[in-house]
Scaffold this motif. Sequence first.
Motif, PDB file in Angstrom:
ATOM      1  N   ARG A 177      28.577 -13.094  44.395  1.00 22.06           N
ATOM      2  CA  ARG A 177      28.579 -13.771  43.093  1.00 22.06           C
ATOM      3  C   ARG A 177      29.972 -13.820  42.470  1.00 22.06           C
ATOM      4  O   ARG A 177      30.130 -14.262  41.336  1.00 22.06           O
ATOM      5  CB  ARG A 177      27.609 -13.071  42.141  1.00 22.06           C
ATOM      6  N   ASN A 178      30.988 -13.345  43.220  1.00 25.18           N
ATOM      7  CA  ASN A 178      32.369 -13.338  42.730  1.00 25.18           C
ATOM      8  C   ASN A 178      32.493 -12.595  41.406  1.00 25.18           C
ATOM      9  O   ASN A 178      33.219 -13.012  40.496  1.00 25.18           O
ATOM     10  CB  ASN A 178      32.904 -14.766  42.579  1.00 25.18           C
ATOM     11  N   SER A 179      31.765 -11.496  41.291  1.00 23.63           N
ATOM     12  CA  SER A 179      31.749 -10.751  40.037  1.00 23.63           C
ATOM     13  C   SER A 179      33.045  -9.979  39.830  1.00 23.63           C
ATOM     14  O   SER A 179      33.603  -9.405  40.768  1.00 23.63           O
ATOM     15  CB  SER A 179      30.557  -9.771  40.045  1.00 23.63           C
ATOM     16  N   LEU A 180      33.506  -9.981  38.577  1.00 24.47           N
ATOM     17  CA  LEU A 180      34.676  -9.189  38.192  1.00 24.47           C
ATOM     18  C   LEU A 180      34.268  -7.873  37.553  1.00 24.47           C
ATOM     19  O   LEU A 180      35.113  -7.120  37.080  1.00 24.47           O
ATOM     20  CB  LEU A 180      35.540  -9.988  37.210  1.00 24.47           C
ATOM     21  N   TRP A 181      32.989  -7.575  37.564  1.00 26.23           N
ATOM     22  CA  TRP A 181      32.445  -6.397  36.886  1.00 26.23           C
ATOM     23  C   TRP A 181      32.774  -5.113  37.640  1.00 26.23           C
ATOM     24  O   TRP A 181      32.550  -4.993  38.829  1.00 26.23           O
ATOM     25  CB  TRP A 181      30.939  -6.542  36.742  1.00 26.23           C
ATOM     26  N   ALA A 182      33.336  -4.144  36.944  1.00 25.88           N
ATOM     27  CA  ALA A 182      33.524  -2.766  37.419  1.00 25.88           C
ATOM     28  C   ALA A 182      34.079  -2.712  38.843  1.00 25.88           C
ATOM     29  O   ALA A 182      33.527  -2.046  39.720  1.00 25.88           O
ATOM     30  CB  ALA A 182      32.202  -2.007  37.332  1.00 25.88           C
ATOM     31  N   ARG A 183      35.198  -3.369  39.060  1.00 28.74           N
ATOM     32  CA  ARG A 183      35.761  -3.407  40.407  1.00 28.74           C
ATOM     33  C   ARG A 183      36.176  -2.018  40.892  1.00 28.74           C
ATOM     34  O   ARG A 183      35.900  -1.647  42.042  1.00 28.74           O
ATOM     35  CB  ARG A 183      36.968  -4.348  40.440  1.00 28.74           C
ATOM     36  N   LYS A 184      36.826  -1.267  40.029  1.00 24.93           N
ATOM     37  CA  LYS A 184      37.276   0.060  40.421  1.00 24.93           C
ATOM     38  C   LYS A 184      36.091   0.960  40.744  1.00 24.93           C
ATOM     39  O   LYS A 184      36.116   1.713  41.726  1.00 24.93           O
ATOM     40  CB  LYS A 184      38.122   0.672  39.292  1.00 24.93           C
ATOM     41  N   GLU A 185      35.045   0.898  39.928  1.00 24.43           N
ATOM     42  CA  GLU A 185      33.860   1.721  40.149  1.00 24.43           C
ATOM     43  C   GLU A 185      33.138   1.314  41.427  1.00 24.43           C
ATOM     44  O   GLU A 185      32.617   2.156  42.162  1.00 24.43           O
ATOM     45  CB  GLU A 185      32.915   1.614  38.959  1.00 24.43           C
ATOM     46  N   ARG A 186      33.112   0.004  41.717  1.00 31.25           N
ATOM     47  CA  ARG A 186      32.467  -0.449  42.957  1.00 31.25           C
ATOM     48  C   ARG A 186      33.244  -0.003  44.184  1.00 31.25           C
ATOM     49  O   ARG A 186      32.661   0.298  45.234  1.00 31.25           O
ATOM     50  CB  ARG A 186      32.318  -1.973  42.942  1.00 31.25           C
ATOM     51  N   SER A 187      34.566   0.046  44.069  1.00 31.00           N
ATOM     52  CA  SER A 187      35.369   0.568  45.175  1.00 31.00           C
ATOM     53  C   SER A 187      35.066   2.041  45.422  1.00 31.00           C
ATOM     54  O   SER A 187      34.959   2.486  46.575  1.00 31.00           O
ATOM     55  CB  SER A 187      36.858   0.383  44.881  1.00 31.00           C
ATOM     56  N   LYS A 188      34.905   2.802  44.334  1.00 29.22           N
ATOM     57  CA  LYS A 188      34.539   4.210  44.477  1.00 29.22           C
ATOM     58  C   LYS A 188      33.135   4.354  45.070  1.00 29.22           C
ATOM     59  O   LYS A 188      32.875   5.272  45.856  1.00 29.22           O
ATOM     60  CB  LYS A 188      34.619   4.909  43.123  1.00 29.22           C
ATOM     61  N   LEU A 189      32.243   3.441  44.674  1.00 28.99           N
ATOM     62  CA  LEU A 189      30.887   3.474  45.216  1.00 28.99           C
ATOM     63  C   LEU A 189      30.901   3.257  46.721  1.00 28.99           C
ATOM     64  O   LEU A 189      30.166   3.933  47.462  1.00 28.99           O
ATOM     65  CB  LEU A 189      30.033   2.396  44.534  1.00 28.99           C
ATOM     66  N   PHE A 190      31.747   2.345  47.200  1.00 31.65           N
ATOM     67  CA  PHE A 190      31.833   2.109  48.639  1.00 31.65           C
ATOM     68  C   PHE A 190      32.354   3.350  49.358  1.00 31.65           C
ATOM     69  O   PHE A 190      31.845   3.709  50.432  1.00 31.65           O
ATOM     70  CB  PHE A 190      32.741   0.915  48.929  1.00 31.65           C
ATOM     71  N   ARG A 191      33.350   4.006  48.791  1.00 36.59           N
ATOM     72  CA  ARG A 191      33.873   5.232  49.422  1.00 36.59           C
ATOM     73  C   ARG A 191      32.802   6.317  49.439  1.00 36.59           C
ATOM     74  O   ARG A 191      32.719   7.112  50.385  1.00 36.59           O
ATOM     75  CB  ARG A 191      35.123   5.707  48.679  1.00 36.59           C
ATOM     76  N   SER A 217      23.096   0.847  47.180  1.00 36.33           N
ATOM     77  CA  SER A 217      24.541   0.679  46.968  1.00 36.33           C
ATOM     78  C   SER A 217      25.084  -0.523  47.730  1.00 36.33           C
ATOM     79  O   SER A 217      25.847  -1.328  47.183  1.00 36.33           O
ATOM     80  CB  SER A 217      25.279   1.954  47.390  1.00 36.33           C
ATOM     81  N   LEU A 218      24.716  -0.650  49.009  1.00 36.51           N
ATOM     82  CA  LEU A 218      25.209  -1.774  49.800  1.00 36.51           C
ATOM     83  C   LEU A 218      24.691  -3.105  49.262  1.00 36.51           C
ATOM     84  O   LEU A 218      25.423  -4.101  49.238  1.00 36.51           O
ATOM     85  CB  LEU A 218      24.796  -1.601  51.264  1.00 36.51           C
ATOM     86  N   THR A 219      23.435  -3.121  48.810  1.00 36.10           N
ATOM     87  CA  THR A 219      22.901  -4.352  48.226  1.00 36.10           C
ATOM     88  C   THR A 219      23.670  -4.737  46.968  1.00 36.10           C
ATOM     89  O   THR A 219      24.008  -5.913  46.759  1.00 36.10           O
ATOM     90  CB  THR A 219      21.410  -4.177  47.889  1.00 36.10           C
ATOM     91  N   LEU A 220      23.967  -3.750  46.130  1.00 35.21           N
ATOM     92  CA  LEU A 220      24.752  -4.011  44.920  1.00 35.21           C
ATOM     93  C   LEU A 220      26.127  -4.557  45.266  1.00 35.21           C
ATOM     94  O   LEU A 220      26.590  -5.545  44.669  1.00 35.21           O
ATOM     95  CB  LEU A 220      24.882  -2.725  44.104  1.00 35.21           C
ATOM     96  N   LEU A 221      26.800  -3.958  46.242  1.00 38.30           N
ATOM     97  CA  LEU A 221      28.127  -4.411  46.636  1.00 38.30           C
ATOM     98  C   LEU A 221      28.079  -5.829  47.206  1.00 38.30           C
ATOM     99  O   LEU A 221      28.921  -6.666  46.870  1.00 38.30           O
ATOM    100  CB  LEU A 221      28.715  -3.446  47.667  1.00 38.30           C
ATOM    101  N   LEU A 222      27.102  -6.107  48.047  1.00 37.15           N
ATOM    102  CA  LEU A 222      27.008  -7.424  48.668  1.00 37.15           C
ATOM    103  C   LEU A 222      26.719  -8.510  47.636  1.00 37.15           C
ATOM    104  O   LEU A 222      27.351  -9.574  47.645  1.00 37.15           O
ATOM    105  CB  LEU A 222      25.911  -7.409  49.734  1.00 37.15           C
ATOM    106  N   VAL A 223      25.777  -8.247  46.746  1.00 34.90           N
ATOM    107  CA  VAL A 223      25.392  -9.251  45.759  1.00 34.90           C
ATOM    108  C   VAL A 223      26.544  -9.539  44.792  1.00 34.90           C
ATOM    109  O   VAL A 223      26.840 -10.702  44.479  1.00 34.90           O
ATOM    110  CB  VAL A 223      24.135  -8.802  44.997  1.00 34.90           C
ATOM    111  N   THR A 224      27.217  -8.495  44.323  1.00 32.72           N
ATOM    112  CA  THR A 224      28.311  -8.700  43.367  1.00 32.72           C
ATOM    113  C   THR A 224      29.488  -9.426  44.011  1.00 32.72           C
ATOM    114  O   THR A 224      30.144 -10.259  43.368  1.00 32.72           O
ATOM    115  CB  THR A 224      28.782  -7.357  42.790  1.00 32.72           C
ATOM    116  N   VAL A 225      29.776  -9.133  45.284  1.00 38.38           N
ATOM    117  CA  VAL A 225      30.858  -9.841  45.966  1.00 38.38           C
ATOM    118  C   VAL A 225      30.499 -11.306  46.174  1.00 38.38           C
ATOM    119  O   VAL A 225      31.317 -12.204  45.953  1.00 38.38           O
ATOM    120  CB  VAL A 225      31.187  -9.152  47.312  1.00 38.38           C
TER     121      VAL A 225
END
Length: 214
Positions: free
Chosen positions: A125-139, A115-123
């Motif tokens: 890469r300035n990804s706009l993909w599934a922002r709301k879902e990624r926020s839930k993933l962090f929580r 999960s942390l690797t996914l969050l770090l890589v997408t941030v």
Amino acid sequence: MNTPPTARELNLCLCHACGQPCDMTAEPTECDRCGAPLHRRKVKSLTRTWAYMLTALAFYIPANLLPVMNTTMLGSGADSTIMSGVLEFWQHGAWDIALIIFIASIAVPGIKFVSLTLLLVTVQRNSLWARKERSKLFRFVELIGYWSMLDVIVVALVAALVKFQALGTIEPRLGILFFGLVVVFTMLAAMSFDPRLIWENPHNKEISDEFTQR
């Protein structure tokens, strides 16, 4: 309908130490309540998160390869790693303890690493993909972090119960120390990550200096 102003537009930010809303135009930029330095975003968030997570990953290898406890029953003793302990508890009918150890020691750290690797890589890469879902993933990562010490607690409780029943002895081994370090550094990694970076847009005029220097 006009959208309400953002905290950045009002030159406000929350103190990372006490949560007090503070005026960023004031000099010096310190919290009025606790005196902590003010930052719109956590300083070097991605760098520190990567460092903590890679350190935890390095400790995760010996935590699984080295024995976490030594069990002595009726004069015969044997060392057990995390996985062998899970199998041993399962074979003796203690499937509930085996399941707890497996989830806390194998599944939870693995989920946090992915999960942390996914969050770090997408941030990064300035990804706009599934922002709301990624926020839930962090929580979710923050939530399961509170249960990461279950394996250490189980080993301590089992050792105490076995000694209390005078059937033998259980002693912790070096592997449990490495596992404890894994738990500590994964929690530090989650605490260092700034979830607001998920919503930053590098093409937006509101981008902060903390984002470009993260």
